[in-house]
Write a protein that holds these residues in place. Structure first.
Motif, mmCIF file in Angstrom:
data_model
loop_
_atom_site.group_PDB
_atom_site.id
_atom_site.type_symbol
_atom_site.label_atom_id
_atom_site.label_comp_id
_atom_site.label_asym_id
_atom_site.label_seq_id
_atom_site.Cartn_x
_atom_site.Cartn_y
_atom_site.Cartn_z
ATOM 1 N N VAL A 70 0.849 -1.202 0.000
ATOM 2 C CA VAL A 70 0.000 0.000 0.000
ATOM 3 C C VAL A 70 0.888 1.256 0.000
ATOM 4 C CG1 VAL A 70 -1.671 1.316 1.388
ATOM 5 C CG2 VAL A 70 -1.888 -1.174 1.204
ATOM 6 N N ILE A 71 1.927 1.247 0.853
ATOM 7 C CA ILE A 71 2.805 2.438 0.954
ATOM 8 C C ILE A 71 3.481 2.691 -0.396
ATOM 9 C CG2 ILE A 71 4.903 3.379 2.049
ATOM 10 C CD1 ILE A 71 4.129 1.751 4.569
ATOM 11 N N ALA A 104 4.126 5.762 -5.444
ATOM 12 C CA ALA A 104 4.069 5.769 -6.922
ATOM 13 C C ALA A 104 3.052 6.802 -7.397
ATOM 14 C CB ALA A 104 3.722 4.376 -7.434
ATOM 15 N N ALA A 105 1.899 6.862 -6.701
ATOM 16 C CA ALA A 105 0.850 7.811 -7.115
ATOM 17 C C ALA A 105 1.352 9.246 -6.921
ATOM 18 C CB ALA A 105 -0.416 7.568 -6.292
ATOM 19 N N GLU A 106 2.042 9.497 -5.808
ATOM 20 C CA GLU A 106 2.536 10.861 -5.558
ATOM 21 C C GLU A 106 3.600 11.251 -6.589
ATOM 22 O OE1 GLU A 106 3.615 11.786 -1.507
ATOM 23 O OE2 GLU A 106 4.276 13.806 -2.092
ATOM 24 N N ILE A 107 4.482 10.300 -6.903
ATOM 25 C CA ILE A 107 5.538 10.613 -7.884
ATOM 26 C C ILE A 107 4.902 10.866 -9.251
ATOM 27 C CG2 ILE A 107 7.516 9.639 -9.141
ATOM 28 C CD1 ILE A 107 8.410 8.377 -6.481
ATOM 29 N N GLU A 134 8.708 -0.300 -8.698
ATOM 30 C CA GLU A 134 7.282 -0.250 -8.325
ATOM 31 C C GLU A 134 6.869 1.150 -7.890
ATOM 32 O OE1 GLU A 134 7.505 -4.725 -6.456
ATOM 33 O OE2 GLU A 134 6.696 -3.138 -5.208
ATOM 34 N N ALA A 135 7.792 1.850 -7.206
ATOM 35 C CA ALA A 135 7.430 3.160 -6.642
ATOM 36 C C ALA A 135 7.638 4.312 -7.632
ATOM 37 C CB ALA A 135 8.246 3.408 -5.377
ATOM 38 N N GLY A 136 8.247 4.048 -8.770
ATOM 39 C CA GLY A 136 8.492 5.123 -9.743
ATOM 40 C C GLY A 136 9.768 5.896 -9.477
ATOM 41 N N ILE A 137 10.710 5.250 -8.763
ATOM 42 C CA ILE A 137 12.009 5.884 -8.489
ATOM 43 C C ILE A 137 13.038 5.227 -9.408
ATOM 44 C CG2 ILE A 137 13.836 6.129 -6.737
ATOM 45 C CD1 ILE A 137 11.634 6.213 -4.596
ATOM 46 N N LYS A 138 13.848 6.068 -10.080
ATOM 47 C CA LYS A 138 14.896 5.510 -10.952
ATOM 48 C C LYS A 138 16.025 5.011 -10.067
ATOM 49 C CE LYS A 138 15.168 8.305 -15.054
ATOM 50 N NZ LYS A 138 16.065 9.200 -15.746
ATOM 51 N N SER A 139 16.452 3.763 -10.267
ATOM 52 C CA SER A 139 17.571 3.299 -9.436
ATOM 53 C C SER A 139 18.814 3.132 -10.298
ATOM 54 C CB SER A 139 17.223 1.994 -8.734
ATOM 55 O OG SER A 139 16.997 0.979 -9.665
ATOM 56 N N PHE A 140 19.940 3.445 -9.692
ATOM 57 C CA PHE A 140 21.233 3.346 -10.386
ATOM 58 C C PHE A 140 22.120 2.467 -9.521
ATOM 59 C CE2 PHE A 140 19.204 7.296 -11.439
ATOM 60 C CZ PHE A 140 19.394 7.425 -12.803
ATOM 61 N N PRO A 172 9.882 -6.122 4.453
ATOM 62 C CA PRO A 172 9.260 -5.274 3.418
ATOM 63 C C PRO A 172 8.935 -3.862 3.889
ATOM 64 C CG PRO A 172 7.871 -7.197 3.950
ATOM 65 C CD PRO A 172 9.155 -7.385 4.676
ATOM 66 N N MET A 173 8.633 -3.699 5.191
ATOM 67 C CA MET A 173 8.365 -2.346 5.705
ATOM 68 C C MET A 173 9.624 -1.478 5.608
ATOM 69 S SD MET A 173 5.231 -2.035 6.479
ATOM 70 C CE MET A 173 5.283 -0.415 7.244
#
Ligand code: NDP
Length: 285
Positions: free
Chosen positions: A14-15, A20-23, A60-66, A264-265
């Motif tokens: 859920v978090i 993802a929605a906020e990003i 999943e969250a919409g953050i680009k990872s490097f 996971p938290m």
């Protein structure tokens, strides 16, 4: 079997959806996406699994990872040079160095080299100090994940007796501060604590973070206590926590499983820190 599981996996999903929605909504206003650099030195198999899971959660969250995978021969100086480059890189908003580091690299020097603004693990002394005075914004992910799990599960913290087993800088100590800030009465235990069961049996909220498989037995737990198991121990290729889940779950009012509880938290809260670091640097309220 009692249905009293604090489902960290479900709540973390859920978090991550919320993040993802906020990003996505921020992306309608800005073309820049949050960027998180993950550095792994060496190929410790457990670290590789954690890094993979963090990358998946970023997706999943919409953050680009490097990902920066360095050999275990990397010198401290080379690692510090990379951190400096990432500190200066405007496309990177969060930097995470997967621990443990090889023994020739000083952990505290590396953690202090990360810009406090990009310190998504919340381990930099500046952020630790801010947490201490109640002004923290990038909080250590595991204790922050525990608080978030308790609050989203409507476990009352205020006025409760909380007992924490373990006093590490990444779990026990920061969690004690956070629980205190939520008005619990907190006791921290460690390997030199005497008469441990006498103390743990008084806990309304009992947190085990010691790294000792199934150490907490049912005779150490008060009937109806909320039990949080942070431990991750590999026993015969199986993951078990620091709590004897089978027996303690019969006595606890609520309990976290391993896996599927605090693990996971922790990652979800890392994503939350990634978003906060991004918003702070982009001056988005
Ligand atoms: P550390 O090894 O840094 O600290 C362990 C703490 O437990 C120490 O304070 C130690 O006391 C105390 N301790 C050890 N044995 C006992 C005992 N028999 N009775 C009372 N206290 C004891 O561990 P971490 O805090 O890094 O991690 C703890 C566990 O949590 C590990 O299993 C780790 O894998 C897991 N973990 C899980 C995370 C997650 O995402 N779910 C994240 C981080 C950790 P002393 O200080 O006296 O030595």
């Amino acid at each position: 079997m009692k249905n009293n599981i604090l489902d960290g996996k479900a709540i973390s999903t859920v978090i991550k959806k919320e993040i993802a929605a906020e990003i996505k909504s921020l992306n309608t206003k800005s073309v820049i996406q949050p960027g998180l650099a993950v550095i792994q030195v060496g190929d410790n198999p457990a670290s590789s699994i954690y890094v993979r899971n963090k990358k998946k959660s970023c997706d999943e969250a919409g953050i680009k990872s490097f990902e920066h995978r360095l050999s275990d021969k990397t010198s401290e100086e080379e690692l510090l040079t990379l951190i400096k480059q990432l500190n200066d890189n405007e496309g990177i908003h969060g930097i995470l160095v997967q621990l443990p580091l090889p023994s020739h690299i000083r952990e505290h020097v590396v953690l202090e080299a990360i810009s406090p603004d990009k310190d998504v693990d919340g381990f930099h002394p500046y952020n630790v100090g801010k947490l201490m005075v109640g002004k923290g914004s990038l909080l250590p992910c595991t204790p922050a994940g525990i608080i978030e799990l308790l609050e989203r599960s409507e476990v009352k913290i205020e006025g409760k007796k909380a007992v924490i087993l373990g006093r590490s800088n990444i779990v026990g100590k920061p969690l004690a501060i956070m629980l205190l800030q939520k008005n619990a009465t907190v006791t921290i235990c460690h390997s030199k604590t005497k008469n441990l069961p006498d103390i743990t049996k008084r806990a309304d909220i009992l947190v085990a973070a010691i790294g000792s498989p199934e150490f907490v037995k049912e005779d150490m737990v008060k009937e109806g206590a909320v039990v949080i198991d942070v431990g991750i121990n590999r026993v015969e290729k199986k993951l078990v926590g620091d709590v004897d889940f089978e027996k303690v779950s019969q006595k606890a009012s609520q309990i976290t499983p391993v896996p599927g509880g605090i693990g996971p938290m922790t990652i979800a809260l890392l994503m939350k820190n990634g978003l906060s670091a991004f918003k702070n640097q982009m001056k988005i309220k």
